[in-house]
Motif scaffolding. Structure first.
Motif, mmCIF file in Angstrom:
data_model
loop_
_atom_site.group_PDB
_atom_site.id
_atom_site.type_symbol
_atom_site.label_atom_id
_atom_site.label_comp_id
_atom_site.label_asym_id
_atom_site.label_seq_id
_atom_site.Cartn_x
_atom_site.Cartn_y
_atom_site.Cartn_z
ATOM 1 N N SER A 231 -3.223 -7.330 14.282
ATOM 2 C CA SER A 231 -4.532 -7.856 13.914
ATOM 3 C C SER A 231 -5.581 -6.765 13.953
ATOM 4 C CB SER A 231 -4.936 -8.967 14.883
ATOM 5 O OG SER A 231 -3.989 -9.996 14.851
ATOM 6 N N ARG B 291 -8.135 -5.798 11.077
ATOM 7 C CA ARG B 291 -9.584 -5.846 11.284
ATOM 8 C C ARG B 291 -10.210 -4.505 10.919
ATOM 9 N NH1 ARG B 291 -11.895 -9.621 14.630
ATOM 10 N NH2 ARG B 291 -13.143 -8.049 15.666
ATOM 11 N N PRO C 293 -9.025 -14.699 9.155
ATOM 12 C CA PRO C 293 -8.742 -14.212 10.506
ATOM 13 C C PRO C 293 -7.759 -15.098 11.267
ATOM 14 C CG PRO C 293 -10.900 -15.201 10.421
ATOM 15 C CD PRO C 293 -10.365 -15.242 9.027
ATOM 16 N N GLU C 294 -7.310 -14.530 12.374
ATOM 17 C CA GLU C 294 -6.320 -15.143 13.225
ATOM 18 C C GLU C 294 -6.840 -16.443 13.838
ATOM 19 O OE1 GLU C 294 -5.562 -12.402 16.307
ATOM 20 O OE2 GLU C 294 -3.755 -13.379 17.000
ATOM 21 N N ASP D 257 -4.112 -13.553 8.585
ATOM 22 C CA ASP D 257 -3.622 -13.279 9.932
ATOM 23 C C ASP D 257 -3.146 -14.589 10.539
ATOM 24 O OD1 ASP D 257 -3.075 -12.199 12.364
ATOM 25 O OD2 ASP D 257 -5.028 -11.252 12.642
ATOM 26 N N GLU D 258 -1.871 -14.684 10.829
ATOM 27 C CA GLU D 258 -1.272 -15.900 11.362
ATOM 28 C C GLU D 258 -1.728 -17.131 10.566
ATOM 29 O OE1 GLU D 258 0.966 -15.712 13.527
ATOM 30 O OE2 GLU D 258 0.651 -13.877 14.681
#
Lengths: 506, 348
Positions: A300, A304, A341-342, A427-428
């Motif tokens: 991650s 980022r 994002p995660e 992300d995920e």
């Protein structure tokens, strides 16, 4: 009395423990017996429930079902202090230190040696810290603040703290992730001497060589369930890996075959000291590249940095051959990069705002006239994307927090797809999403790639990685440890690379 | 396996890297800095008006700083745990008026009994704050903003528009406000005792250190078995008690009391603590620093008129000082962190 001498009751046991968070079942029917004088390994993939189990033993979480037994008697650990009183010490994966306080205080917080009048005896505390560090073979100034220590040194302080507790049960949740070889060896020496003096030790690690050189028995968990417990002598690395991943790869992941186009995203030598180093990455149009690895491998963080949320020390990121400036998400967005994002609740969405507001947040300027947002334009765009992604929402004006996790994720996707990106970083993408919506998200990603989008997918779920990705990059401790083509990537080969094993797929 | 690290591997490894003393120096720099600013201010003011350093004006200065110091010490207890108490001005006003009312209602009550009653009233107010913050898990800023008005409201209800004058209170009590020992005002001595006692407690007792731990990293504090809620509650009670003590001293010193006593004091108190190096996000700062901050703010207040600085500018100077204090903190913290890290990270 019984006819036979009863066996010594184990200092700590979990019996049929279950724990759910909301609708997610983190643990189901897990039993674990830690015997005195034994080092017990716990193995499992990310998300197998190891950390939940540790937190249960530590008194952070309480089991919904089942129980904890101390010396064969049922016990309730309502808070961490209860577990401590029962002689349980935990070294967490993430160091839990007080940055403003001194190293010695961090070790002895709440248990400082006292002089007359219940005053803290600083000299004794510092001497005791020095003695602990001597046992670990390192020297850290006990008077310096914990602030600014490297992760490895922080971990050493955690270990010193656990040692000072003289615990009957010591839990080590990946204590070696940040340590060097010499430090690991010292830690093992200490662990063995604790074992020989009668402590029960639970050791969690992704490094199989460590598990096999240190531990006496191995328990494997998968998907929150207990799989097996075996003496180490009866196991091989391959057998453990098979138990960890051994499940059907459901045909849930319908990746369409696409002809990759030109390189869109190119990352060269990206380095951030202490976090990741020398990361190379190319993604072509129409391709899905998965970034696999263990939690904390730096995946991650790399993404980022690519998007410009975090800084990096050296290296370049370019999109369609044009270099992106460092640390500028605005420039990345302008160049056509989108980052899902995660953590969608914290970073992906504004939970109190409506579905349509969230979906159009990235397009505030194109949708406004004279600086004022036109609600008709907002609504139109949001409706279009909600339909394309099949977002199931009552009304588009409802707060996004009222949606299910899967639909929230679709809103985040909509928000970024509306910018017309060339590179989509997810992300995920399916964490905490039910199975049905999961396959919808997969179908969507696959379609987008089919339309020529370059997709980077960070995922800790091996089946998802294997099913979706055209290529798999595996990260281990901040570096790319393997690049595998779709054909080369198997659960075993990815797992080996993620745990830093050199061996190729068995 | 693990990548080679930059650390050498002799028998015992030096760890921690960087300049380990930087952290300690950071803390000392702060207090020395305030002291220097204080000395500079006094010297400059004395050059302009030599009377500034007379025994009488020094006594006035100390007296003036007393209340703010005691309040700043209490506030430090709370801020260190990552909370804040905005209701101290109201608590001071309420206890001051309550003390006056007690003397009117029971003229024969011994002075120590009344003083203890004042402290207890303050502690009860603090307990209300603490219970709301610790049990109801409402942010301290919001809770104490509410109780600021509630306590003031109780004060108004108690006063009912009345004013208590010096004549209503016993002479010996009022004399306390003017008494000196070896030329030092008794009230200032009380403040010194409070600073010493609380400073000693915070640095040398487990529960004191736990307050810092809570402010430094609440999650880690819970994990290490500290009863976080109980400690925060206790910090609020102690702060309330100190505000109550300040209320008693206020009554003794000024003798004239109405329902507006102490209005707006809370911001000065927080300012004193922040200028004194108590980090507003908790975890660091000393009582001595907060006390020095209080003395500095008071000295500015009495020096600027002598320097013929406009009243408007006085406030601006205080504001500027706070900004400088915070800016310095940030600068020093960044530099110290870099030095503590030793400029390079190990492993990868």
């Amino acid at each position: 009395m019984a006819q036979q001498p009863p066996p010594v009751p184990p200092p700590l046991a979990l019996v049929d423990a279950a724990k759910s968070f909301g609708s997610v079942k983190a643990l189901q029917g897990v039993s674990l017996t830690l015997r005195a004088g034994e080092i017990h390994a716990l193995c499992g993939e990310n998300g197998a429930g190891k950390s939940t189990l540790v937190k249960m033993i530590a008194g952070v979480h309480q089991p919904d079902e089942g129980r904890i037994e101390v010396d064969g008697e049922p016990a309730v650990f309502a808070r961490p202090a209860d577990a401590q009183r029962a002689g349980v010490a935990v070294i967490y994966q993430e160091p839990t230190l007080f940055p403003d306080l001194s190293v010695a205080e961090n070790i002895f917080m709440g248990r400082q040696p006292l002089a007359r009048g219940r005053r803290i005896d600083k000299a004794a505390m510092h001497a005791a810290s020095d003695a602990l560090f001597a046992r670990l073979g390192v020297r850290i100034d006990p008077a310096r603040p914990a602030k600014g220590l490297s992760i490895a040194d922080q971990q050493l302080i955690e270990i010193a703290k656990a040692l000072s507790l003289q615990a009957r049960v010591l839990v080590m949740d990946e204590p070696t992730a940040a340590l060097s070889g010499v430090e690991v060896e010292r830690l093992f020496t200490v662990a063995r001497s604790l074992r020989d003096s009668g402590s029960a030790i639970l050791f969690i690690s992704h490094r199989f060589d460590e598990v096999f050189s240190l531990c006496d028995r191995v328990t494997v968990m998968r998907d929150g369930r207990y799989i097996s417990t075996d003496p180490i002598g009866e196991l091989t690395v391959d057998a453990v890996v098979r138990k960890m991943v051994g499940r059907d790869i459901a045909a849930l992941f319908p990746k369409q075959d696409t002809e990759p186009g030109d390189t869109v995203l190119e990352v060269r030598g990206l380095t951030r000291a202490g976090v990741f180093s020398d990361v190379d990455l190319t993604v072509r149009a129409g391709e899905i590249v998965a970034l696999a690895g263990l939690v904390g491998a730096g995946r991650s963080e790399v993404m980022r940095a690519v998007f410009g949320v975090d800084r990096y020390d050296s290296g370049t990121v370019s999109v369609n051959g044009r270099a992106l400036p460092k640390a500028s998400p605005a420039a990345a967005m302008a160049a056509g990069v989108a980052l899902v994002p995660e953590d969608r609740r914290q970073q992906g969405l504004v939970m109190e705002l409506s579905v349509e507001r969230n979906a159009t947040l990235t397009r505030r300027w194109p949708l406004s006239r004279f600086g004022l947002l036109r609600s008709s334009a907002e609504e139109g765009t949001a409706r279009e994307w909600a339909e394309r992604l099949q977002v199931k929402a009552g009304r588009l004006t409802d707060a996004v927090s009222t949606l299910s996790g899967g639909n929230q994720q679709k809103v985040v996707l909509a928000k970024w797809l509306a910018t017309g990106p060339k590179v989509l970083i997810v992300d995920e993408p399916t964490r905490g999403i039910d199975v049905g919506t999961k396959s919808e998200v997969h179908r969507l990603l696959s379609e987008l790639a089919g339309q020529g989008l370059a997709v980077v997918m960070v995922s800790s779920e091996l089946p998802e990685v294997l099913g979706m990705a055209d290529r798999v990059l595996v990260m281990h401790e901040g570096r790319i440890s393997a690049e595998l083509s779709r054909d080369e990537a198997t659960e075993e080969s990815v797992m080996y690379a993620a745990t830093g094993q050199r061996g190729e797929a068995a | 396996m693990s990548t080679p690290t930059t650390a050498p591997s002799p028998q015992v490894q030096e760890h921690g890297g960087g300049d380990a003393k930087a952290g300690r120096r950071l803390r000392q720099v702060r207090e020395v800095g305030i002291l220097l600013a204080l000395v500079l201010l006094i010297v400059v003011t004395t050059v302009v008006n030599p009377n500034f350093l007379s025994a009488q004006s020094l006594r006035d200065l100390l007296l003036g700083a007393t209340l703010l110091t005691i309040l700043a010490v209490g506030q430090t207890l709370v801020i260190v745990t990552r909370s804040v108490d905005l209701s101290v001005g109201s608590i001071l006003g309420l206890t001051a008026f309550a003390v006056g009312s007690l003397f009117i209602a029971f003229p024969n009550l011994p002075i120590p009994v009344v003083a203890v009653a004042g402290v207890l009233i303050g502690a009860v107010c603090g307990a209300v704050n603490g219970a709301l913050v610790a049990a109801a898990r409402v942010p301290a800023l919001v809770v104490t903003l509410g109780t600021l008005y509630v306590f003031r409201g109780v004060d108004h209800w108690l006063a009912g528009g009345r004013q208590i004058n010096a004549a209503d209170m016993p002479g010996p009590f009022l004399a306390l406000g003017r008494a000196t020992v070896l030329g030092i005002p008794v009230l200032a001595l009380v403040a010194v005792v409070v600073v010493a006692a609380v400073g000693w407690y915070l640095s040398s007792y487990r529960s004191g250190r736990e307050l810092y731990a809570i402010g430094s990293e609440p999650a880690a504090a819970r994990l290490s078995g500290i009863s976080v809620d109980r400690r925060i509650f206790a910090a609020f009670v102690a702060n309330g008690a100190l505000a109550g003590l300040a209320g008693v001293l206020y009554a003794a010193r000024f003798g004239t009391l109405d329902a507006t006593v102490g209005t707006g004091l809370e911001l000065q108190v927080v300012a004193a603590a922040v200028v004194g190096g108590v980090a507003i996000f908790g975890g660091s700062g000393t009582v001595l620093g907060a006390a020095l901050g209080a003395v500095l703010l008071t000295t500015i207040g009495s020096a600027l008129p002598i320097l013929r600085v406009d009243g408007f500018w006085q406030q601006a100077v205080v504001g500027l000082l706070i900004l400088i204090a915070i800016g310095m903190d940030r600068l020093l913290a960044v530099r110290a962190e870099r030095r503590l890290r030793g400029g390079e990270s190990r492993g990868a």
